[in-house]
Design a protein around this motif. Sequence first.
Motif, mmCIF file in Angstrom:
data_model
loop_
_atom_site.group_PDB
_atom_site.id
_atom_site.type_symbol
_atom_site.label_atom_id
_atom_site.label_comp_id
_atom_site.label_asym_id
_atom_site.label_seq_id
_atom_site.Cartn_x
_atom_site.Cartn_y
_atom_site.Cartn_z
ATOM 1 N N PRO A 198 -39.191 -18.794 56.431
ATOM 2 C CA PRO A 198 -39.617 -18.214 57.571
ATOM 3 C C PRO A 198 -40.085 -16.947 57.318
ATOM 4 O O PRO A 198 -41.055 -16.520 57.944
ATOM 5 C CB PRO A 198 -38.811 -18.620 58.616
ATOM 6 C CG PRO A 198 -37.989 -19.830 57.976
ATOM 7 C CD PRO A 198 -37.661 -19.373 56.555
ATOM 8 N N ARG A 199 -39.283 -15.950 56.757
ATOM 9 C CA ARG A 199 -39.632 -14.621 56.776
ATOM 10 C C ARG A 199 -40.829 -14.258 55.870
ATOM 11 O O ARG A 199 -41.923 -13.657 56.184
ATOM 12 C CB ARG A 199 -38.438 -13.938 55.913
ATOM 13 C CG ARG A 199 -38.728 -12.375 56.058
ATOM 14 C CD ARG A 199 -37.546 -11.690 55.444
ATOM 15 N NE ARG A 199 -36.081 -11.649 56.056
ATOM 16 C CZ ARG A 199 -35.929 -10.943 56.630
ATOM 17 N NH1 ARG A 199 -36.346 -9.756 57.208
ATOM 18 N NH2 ARG A 199 -34.708 -11.244 57.415
ATOM 19 N N LEU A 200 -41.068 -15.066 54.810
ATOM 20 C CA LEU A 200 -42.116 -15.039 53.853
ATOM 21 C C LEU A 200 -43.255 -15.402 54.476
ATOM 22 O O LEU A 200 -44.584 -14.767 54.681
ATOM 23 C CB LEU A 200 -41.882 -15.604 52.737
ATOM 24 C CG LEU A 200 -43.169 -15.279 51.650
ATOM 25 C CD1 LEU A 200 -43.260 -13.975 51.250
ATOM 26 C CD2 LEU A 200 -42.508 -15.935 50.184
ATOM 27 N N GLN A 201 -43.072 -16.407 55.408
ATOM 28 C CA GLN A 201 -44.337 -16.994 56.139
ATOM 29 C C GLN A 201 -44.919 -15.931 56.981
ATOM 30 O O GLN A 201 -46.093 -15.840 57.383
ATOM 31 C CB GLN A 201 -43.934 -18.232 56.582
ATOM 32 C CG GLN A 201 -45.042 -18.883 57.536
ATOM 33 C CD GLN A 201 -46.155 -19.283 56.620
ATOM 34 O OE1 GLN A 201 -46.047 -20.170 55.560
ATOM 35 N NE2 GLN A 201 -47.493 -18.945 56.729
ATOM 36 N N ARG A 202 -43.804 -15.241 57.663
ATOM 37 C CA ARG A 202 -44.317 -14.097 58.600
ATOM 38 C C ARG A 202 -45.112 -13.198 58.024
ATOM 39 O O ARG A 202 -46.148 -12.646 58.754
ATOM 40 C CB ARG A 202 -43.261 -13.794 59.419
ATOM 41 C CG ARG A 202 -42.367 -14.661 60.509
ATOM 42 C CD ARG A 202 -41.532 -14.155 61.605
ATOM 43 N NE ARG A 202 -40.143 -13.815 60.702
ATOM 44 C CZ ARG A 202 -39.185 -14.602 60.599
ATOM 45 N NH1 ARG A 202 -39.196 -15.637 61.113
ATOM 46 N NH2 ARG A 202 -38.030 -14.228 59.936
ATOM 47 N N VAL A 203 -44.834 -12.931 56.907
ATOM 48 C CA VAL A 203 -45.358 -11.758 56.266
ATOM 49 C C VAL A 203 -46.926 -12.172 55.962
ATOM 50 O O VAL A 203 -47.752 -11.519 56.111
ATOM 51 C CB VAL A 203 -44.793 -11.453 54.598
ATOM 52 C CG1 VAL A 203 -45.603 -10.654 53.745
ATOM 53 C CG2 VAL A 203 -43.763 -10.936 54.800
ATOM 54 N N LEU A 204 -47.033 -13.561 55.236
ATOM 55 C CA LEU A 204 -48.294 -14.138 55.322
ATOM 56 C C LEU A 204 -49.082 -14.043 56.654
ATOM 57 O O LEU A 204 -50.368 -13.569 56.570
ATOM 58 C CB LEU A 204 -48.255 -15.419 54.815
ATOM 59 C CG LEU A 204 -47.799 -15.680 53.390
ATOM 60 C CD1 LEU A 204 -47.815 -17.059 52.972
ATOM 61 C CD2 LEU A 204 -48.631 -14.753 52.317
ATOM 62 N N ASP A 205 -48.531 -14.621 57.635
ATOM 63 C CA ASP A 205 -49.267 -14.529 59.026
ATOM 64 C C ASP A 205 -49.641 -13.035 59.348
ATOM 65 O O ASP A 205 -50.390 -13.057 60.442
ATOM 66 C CB ASP A 205 -48.256 -15.434 59.826
ATOM 67 C CG ASP A 205 -48.121 -16.610 59.565
ATOM 68 O OD1 ASP A 205 -48.985 -17.268 58.936
ATOM 69 O OD2 ASP A 205 -47.278 -17.389 59.946
ATOM 70 N N GLY A 206 -49.025 -12.273 59.158
ATOM 71 C CA GLY A 206 -49.049 -10.893 59.447
ATOM 72 C C GLY A 206 -50.550 -10.189 58.896
ATOM 73 O O GLY A 206 -51.057 -9.380 59.421
ATOM 74 N N MET A 207 -50.948 -11.051 58.028
ATOM 75 C CA MET A 207 -52.123 -10.397 57.220
ATOM 76 C C MET A 207 -53.401 -11.257 57.724
ATOM 77 O O MET A 207 -53.909 -12.218 57.310
ATOM 78 C CB MET A 207 -52.076 -10.471 55.831
ATOM 79 C CG MET A 207 -51.068 -9.533 54.837
ATOM 80 S SD MET A 207 -50.810 -9.818 53.272
ATOM 81 C CE MET A 207 -49.968 -11.141 53.151
#
Length: 278
Positions: A107-116
């Motif tokens: 989930p943390r890495l997905q949030r990184v993607l979603d932040g872009m």
Amino acid sequence: MAGETPNLLGAYLRDRRTRLDPVALGFDSSRRRTPGLRREEVASRANISPTWYTWLEQGRGGAPSADVLDRIAKGLMLTEPEREHLYMLGLGRPPEARYQAVDGISPRLQRVLDGMVLSPAIVKTAMWDVVGWNRAAALLLTDYAKLPREDRNILRLMFGSDQVRLRNADWDGIARFVVGAFRADVARAGANNSAAVTKLVSELCRVSPQFEALWQDNDVVAHGEGVKRIHHPEAGLLAIEFSSFAVEGRPELGMIIYNPATPADADRLRALLDAHDD
């Protein structure tokens, strides 16, 4: 003594064994002068000679083999980063890669993607399976959520989808690049002889003469950065730059981030995102 080379491997081994709980590992905790496991207990867990293990801690006996280091790493319950450090101290190189199949991302890495928000981005495996993406990537590249899991593979899409072929303005160049980068990735991950790679390559050779020809060329390229042009049915022709990054702590994963190459391309991408804004 001045001038002596410090025994970094021995110091690391001693430190790691002092951190283990003898009782939890089935050893008697009585009459211990120091915390952790004794040398002979580590040797027993690693299935190596107590004398040989003692020599390693004392800096004697020469360089250990990779097999011995793997046994010690297992006996000391080292994490993968700790095992890599053990190899660097013992052999001066990291261990050979161990390929691990990946089904998804944290989930943390997905949030990184979603932040872009304005940068399409994906996370792929060494097999070039797409296991993470953001909204911009779904709109500009492929809506991976609508595909079966086994079809979320960049090579399958490149060589098996007419739609993807038409979207890539320089399909021939991109296809050659993708095959060369894939070959490098699976080798780096230690997966080039795996059953999964053999199956994928055989499948692609059957469905695509272009892939078979490119695979037989044996080209290898680094998947670093570049520019590709995409024909999008709504946004028109867009030039996008891509950059590849390793995912720290996850050597089997790579992240690719795309950015518009010009202000005009950025405007077209922003308009596409706005048109699909919920």
